[in-house]
Design a protein around this motif. Structure first.
Motif, PDB file in Angstrom:
ATOM      1  N   ASN A  10      45.534  89.339 -16.534  1.00  0.00           N
ATOM      2  CA  ASN A  10      46.054  89.633 -15.327  1.00  0.00           C
ATOM      3  C   ASN A  10      46.163  90.871 -14.867  1.00  0.00           C
ATOM      4  OD1 ASN A  10      45.855  86.820 -14.389  1.00  0.00           O
ATOM      5  ND2 ASN A  10      47.919  86.513 -15.227  1.00  0.00           N
ATOM      6  N   ALA A  11      46.702  91.718 -16.160  1.00  0.00           N
ATOM      7  CA  ALA A  11      46.775  93.462 -15.884  1.00  0.00           C
ATOM      8  C   ALA A  11      45.853  93.845 -15.506  1.00  0.00           C
ATOM      9  CB  ALA A  11      47.719  93.804 -17.028  1.00  0.00           C
ATOM     10  N   ALA A  12      44.538  93.551 -16.263  1.00  0.00           N
ATOM     11  CA  ALA A  12      43.424  93.950 -15.992  1.00  0.00           C
ATOM     12  C   ALA A  12      42.758  93.768 -14.596  1.00  0.00           C
ATOM     13  CB  ALA A  12      42.264  93.500 -16.944  1.00  0.00           C
ATOM     14  N   LYS A  13      43.180  92.613 -14.266  1.00  0.00           N
ATOM     15  CA  LYS A  13      42.608  92.017 -12.649  1.00  0.00           C
ATOM     16  C   LYS A  13      43.325  93.071 -11.842  1.00  0.00           C
ATOM     17  CE  LYS A  13      41.429  87.365 -13.613  1.00  0.00           C
ATOM     18  NZ  LYS A  13      42.080  85.867 -13.731  1.00  0.00           N
ATOM     19  N   GLY A  14      44.655  93.161 -12.012  1.00  0.00           N
ATOM     20  CA  GLY A  14      45.421  93.990 -11.308  1.00  0.00           C
ATOM     21  C   GLY A  14      44.866  95.399 -10.983  1.00  0.00           C
ATOM     22  N   LEU A  15      44.399  95.943 -11.995  1.00  0.00           N
ATOM     23  CA  LEU A  15      44.005  97.401 -12.304  1.00  0.00           C
ATOM     24  C   LEU A  15      42.695  97.404 -11.499  1.00  0.00           C
ATOM     25  CD1 LEU A  15      44.522 100.197 -12.960  1.00  0.00           C
ATOM     26  CD2 LEU A  15      43.415  99.554 -15.294  1.00  0.00           C
ATOM     27  N   ARG A  16      41.811  96.392 -11.790  1.00  0.00           N
ATOM     28  CA  ARG A  16      40.433  96.260 -11.239  1.00  0.00           C
ATOM     29  C   ARG A  16      40.727  96.098  -9.607  1.00  0.00           C
ATOM     30  NH1 ARG A  16      35.340  94.372 -13.249  1.00  0.00           N
ATOM     31  NH2 ARG A  16      34.353  93.162 -11.594  1.00  0.00           N
ATOM     32  N   ARG A  17      41.467  95.639  -9.219  1.00  0.00           N
ATOM     33  CA  ARG A  17      41.728  95.272  -7.747  1.00  0.00           C
ATOM     34  C   ARG A  17      42.119  96.773  -6.974  1.00  0.00           C
ATOM     35  NH1 ARG A  17      44.098  90.209  -8.889  1.00  0.00           N
ATOM     36  NH2 ARG A  17      46.180  91.100  -9.018  1.00  0.00           N
ATOM     37  N   SER A  18      43.066  97.536  -8.001  1.00  0.00           N
ATOM     38  CA  SER A  18      43.450  98.825  -7.620  1.00  0.00           C
ATOM     39  C   SER A  18      42.060  99.784  -7.440  1.00  0.00           C
ATOM     40  CB  SER A  18      44.490  99.349  -8.544  1.00  0.00           C
ATOM     41  OG  SER A  18      44.782 100.580  -8.160  1.00  0.00           O
ATOM     42  N   HIS A  19      41.379  99.714  -8.494  1.00  0.00           N
ATOM     43  CA  HIS A  19      40.070 100.512  -8.252  1.00  0.00           C
ATOM     44  C   HIS A  19      39.098  99.933  -7.346  1.00  0.00           C
ATOM     45  CE1 HIS A  19      40.682 101.940 -12.937  1.00  0.00           C
ATOM     46  NE2 HIS A  19      41.417 102.334 -12.008  1.00  0.00           N
ATOM     47  N   ALA A  20      39.185  98.985  -7.006  1.00  0.00           N
ATOM     48  CA  ALA A  20      38.132  98.537  -5.962  1.00  0.00           C
ATOM     49  C   ALA A  20      38.746  98.697  -4.752  1.00  0.00           C
ATOM     50  CB  ALA A  20      37.999  97.024  -6.085  1.00  0.00           C
TER      51      ALA A  20
END
Length: 147
Positions: A10-20
């Motif tokens: 979930n933390a990785a998904k949050g960071l991924r959304r931020s990068h997207a």
């Protein structure tokens, strides 16, 4: 209660959304951004090598490179060592966009992790470094084992 794996994902998904969100400013997808990073840091790389680095099928890498080429961020040229092969090179615009994206991603990462106190941030970095290093060692030993 979430498992450690769920929390990490979930933390990785949050960071991924931020990068997207950051990359959308340049109309670049996450996959295109990753490919642009590979091409920008390894000029003259073959598409098959881009696929290997990104862990995707060569056909998918070709589609990603097609999109970057259509945007004027990369160009293709005959490989100087094998005329049957094609190399991918960043254009000046591609290098500029790569640099801007890298800077913006770093800012987004700093912002995402700003909820942590510095000691926790350093501990997270240390722990993730251990996991990444261990995984790289495993992948290397598995790849070398079949030889």
């Amino acid at each position: 209660m979430d498992s450690t794996g769920d929390l990490l994902m979930n933390a990785a998904k949050g960071l991924r959304r931020s990068h997207a969100r950051v990359m959308a400013q340049w109309d670049v997808t996450l996959g295109q951004g990753r490919a642009l990073r590979v091409v920008s840091t390894t000029p003259g790389v073959r598409i098959s090598s881009v696929a290997d680095v990104l862990g995707i099928a060569p056909r998918s890498a070709t589609e990603v490179i097609d999109g970057l080429e259509a945007r004027g961020l990369v160009s293709r040229a005959a490989d100087p060592h094998d005329r049957r092969a094609t190399s991918v090179l960043p254009t000046q615009e591609g290098l500029r966009v790569h640099r801007l994206i890298a800077e913006a991603r770093e800012r987004a990462t700093v912002e995402y992790l700003s909820r942590l106190v510095p000691e926790d941030h350093e501990e997270l970095r240390r722990l993730l470094g251990l996991l990444v290093h261990d995984e790289a060692q495993r992948a290397g030993s598995i790849a070398g084992h079949g030889r």
